[in-house]
Design a protein around this motif. Structure first.
Motif: not given
Length: 205
Positions: A9-15, A42-50, A85-92
């Motif tokens: 599985n590839h967790p979704t990460a929002v930056f 890390l094998g994450w799906r990257e979503v850049a909201l920036a 997007l209900t991601p697995d992780v958000v990095v602010v």
């Protein structure tokens, strides 16, 4: 068809952030920016909201008569998108673009910091929220020190992870900055990735 042994599985990460997230000005390729390095590692799906130039207050509102994004302490368009997007992780990664507004709009900036981080904490059930801040040097001006304190205190109050090593990674090094002396180059983005990687790897998502 059988599933490959290496499939996962590839967790979704929002930056969620500014030009330090988009890689504007300093990177030679999109995948050279630190969020992409992290996601590839890390094998994450990257979503850049920036948005380049965005802060907790700066460039948050609708476009003005000149077509520029206006300051706002109430517009939550990008924040709402991150939550939907209900991601697995958000990095602010926000902070530096608000410095010019600190004297007149400090209360608005502080309120936006509290709102953004509180909503991410309360509305993303089970997701990890990691907070960073980028400044070109580790020697902070009085304005930068104040917003940095607001971010770290709010993160602590909410039980969020704040990564201080990220803020210290570039520290004004000419080898890590592009020609404007502000934005990290490819080597700078690699240094930012190295600084935050241990924290993100330990999330075990």
């Amino acid at each position: 068809m059988p599933t490959p042994d290496q499939a996962r599985n590839h967790p979704t990460a929002v930056f969620y952030g500014d030009s330090i997230v988009t890689g504007w000005r300093g990177t030679t390729a999109p995948r050279a920016r630190w969020p992409s390095i992290m996601s590839d590692t890390l094998g994450w799906r990257e979503v850049a909201l920036a948005i380049n130039g965005m802060g907790y207050y700066r460039r948050r509102g609708p476009r003005d008569g000149r077509g520029e994004l206006s300051p706002s302490s109430t517009d939550t368009t990008l924040l709402d998108a991150a939550i939907r997007l209900t991601p697995d992780v958000v990095v602010v990664c926000l902070a530096a673009n608000d410095l010019q507004f600190m004297d007149e709009h400090g209360e608005d900036i502080y309120a936006s910091i509290r709102r953004d981080l509180t909503r991410l904490r309360e509305e993303l059930h089970g997701a990890h929220v990691v907070v960073t801040a980028y400044f070109p040097t580790s020697d902070l001006s009085p304005r930068a020190a104040r917003i940095h304190e607001w971010i770290t205190t709010t993160s602590s109050d909410l039980g969020l992870t704040y990564v201080e090593q990220f803020r210290l990674a570039v520290n004004g090094s000419p080898q890590l900055l592009c020609d404007d002396g502000v934005h990290p180059n490819d080597a700078g983005h690699a240094a930012l990735a190295d600084a935050i990687l241990p924290v993100l790897r330990n999330l075990r998502i």
